[in-house]
Design an enzyme around this catalytic site. Sequence first.
Site, PDB file in Angstrom:
ATOM      1  N   VAL A 138      22.769 -36.887 128.052  1.00 57.33           N
ATOM      2  CA  VAL A 138      22.848 -35.786 129.039  1.00 57.33           C
ATOM      3  C   VAL A 138      23.563 -35.864 130.165  1.00 57.33           C
ATOM      4  O   VAL A 138      23.174 -36.862 130.858  1.00 57.33           O
ATOM      5  CB  VAL A 138      21.434 -35.169 128.979  1.00 57.33           C
ATOM      6  CG1 VAL A 138      21.519 -33.922 129.942  1.00 57.33           C
ATOM      7  CG2 VAL A 138      20.653 -34.877 127.914  1.00 57.33           C
ATOM      8  N   LYS A 175      23.985 -31.333 127.459  1.00 54.94           N
ATOM      9  CA  LYS A 175      23.504 -31.863 126.466  1.00 54.94           C
ATOM     10  C   LYS A 175      24.545 -32.062 125.045  1.00 54.94           C
ATOM     11  O   LYS A 175      25.200 -31.004 124.931  1.00 54.94           O
ATOM     12  CB  LYS A 175      22.264 -31.211 125.974  1.00 54.94           C
ATOM     13  CG  LYS A 175      21.595 -31.888 124.837  1.00 54.94           C
ATOM     14  CD  LYS A 175      20.170 -31.136 124.529  1.00 54.94           C
ATOM     15  CE  LYS A 175      19.106 -31.312 125.244  1.00 54.94           C
ATOM     16  NZ  LYS A 175      17.863 -30.771 124.772  1.00 54.94           N
ATOM     17  N   GLY A 195      18.850 -37.351 125.260  1.00 52.13           N
ATOM     18  CA  GLY A 195      18.218 -36.510 124.518  1.00 52.13           C
ATOM     19  C   GLY A 195      18.033 -37.008 123.251  1.00 52.13           C
ATOM     20  O   GLY A 195      18.698 -38.098 122.825  1.00 52.13           O
ATOM     21  N   ASP A 200       7.352 -29.778 124.425  1.00 56.95           N
ATOM     22  CA  ASP A 200       7.672 -31.025 124.915  1.00 56.95           C
ATOM     23  C   ASP A 200       7.343 -31.050 126.507  1.00 56.95           C
ATOM     24  O   ASP A 200       8.339 -31.265 127.213  1.00 56.95           O
ATOM     25  CB  ASP A 200       8.915 -31.634 124.657  1.00 56.95           C
ATOM     26  CG  ASP A 200       9.161 -33.219 124.831  1.00 56.95           C
ATOM     27  OD1 ASP A 200       7.779 -33.720 125.023  1.00 56.95           O
ATOM     28  OD2 ASP A 200      10.271 -33.770 124.828  1.00 56.95           O
TER      29      ASP A 200
END
Length: 365
Positions: free
Chosen positions: A125, A140, A120, A225
């Site tokens: 991650v 994360k 990330g 996203d």
Amino acid sequence: MSPSSPFTAGPTRPGFVLEIVARVARVEPAALARAVGPTDAATVIDTLVARGIIDRVAARALTMVAAGELDERDLRQLIDPAAVRARLARGVPVAATVPLPLPLNAKLGRYTVRGVLGHGRGGPVYRSVHPLLGVPVAIKVAATAGPLRAEAAALVAAAHRNVVRLCDLDEAGGQALLVTDLGGESLARTLRRKHALAPRRVFRLARGVLAALCATHRAGFVHGDVKPGNVLAARSGPIQLCDFGSARRTAGPAPTVVEGTWPYAAPECFDAPGSPKSDIYSLAHTLYHALTGRPLVAGRDAAECRAGHLALDLDPLHWTVPGVGRAASDLIRRMAARDPDARPSAREALAAARTAFGPDDATGD
């Protein structure tokens, strides 16, 4: 987001992949290995992208070269040796910007690292198992807690069976951790193996993501996203939308960078804040990729991708993809309209999908 190798054939050790890139970019393999850092066969290509050494289009071609499906000479058209050498020559330790992945079985607080799923904005991650619930989770990691707290708030607000579930927000070893359930493999990894998917399977994905976007937009957020890497699918259970790290409130402050991943970002996101309709555009491009086996837009930087989006003249999918009917083709094309006002909302698209995409399969969403 499965930890299995993304290659379909041929050698899969990380060194083999790095040797290909080193030959194409005309750099020393050792220098490339130092820049990439510790990795494994399942994530080496993701790591090359995360480090900025190759872009996503070159990553897809590299996967095919490693699997013996594409000639190495074709990869030379997509990798600029000068750009790779410049990236390696910057001399900034990788760990100063992106933390190196932890080894297998390392401890992150109460969690044990079982693999690296990807990278990330803030770092790796990881794949793990929740110590109390016994379910697979994604962890994360970030240097500061602020961004992860904002992401957690978006996940809680958008809570829905088609949105990954927040399991934990913690700190360990001076790092902030955000833990979500891991509902299956990412569409991006599936496409690396299968190239394209059957329309019925893609339509199921579309219904699940549209349901997730309905919940997200209703909660007052833009996901920001939507792309193959952020769509999870298991053999059973719901399709899930993940990675709300780019999510922001619809009425919130404007972002300082281009929202989203450039090949999937709506044209308006290159000049101004995106809207819920921008998520719809990104989903349409994700569906085109899944149905045809390639992204509609490719470019080395934001400017090239913006130009690609603005120049698109889409052929109807029912002309080129067997099994896609006229109604489904028209709906996806409207979702990909250049003008945001011409796109349906998530709620409108989901309602239309129930007819255009036909009945869901037995695992339904």
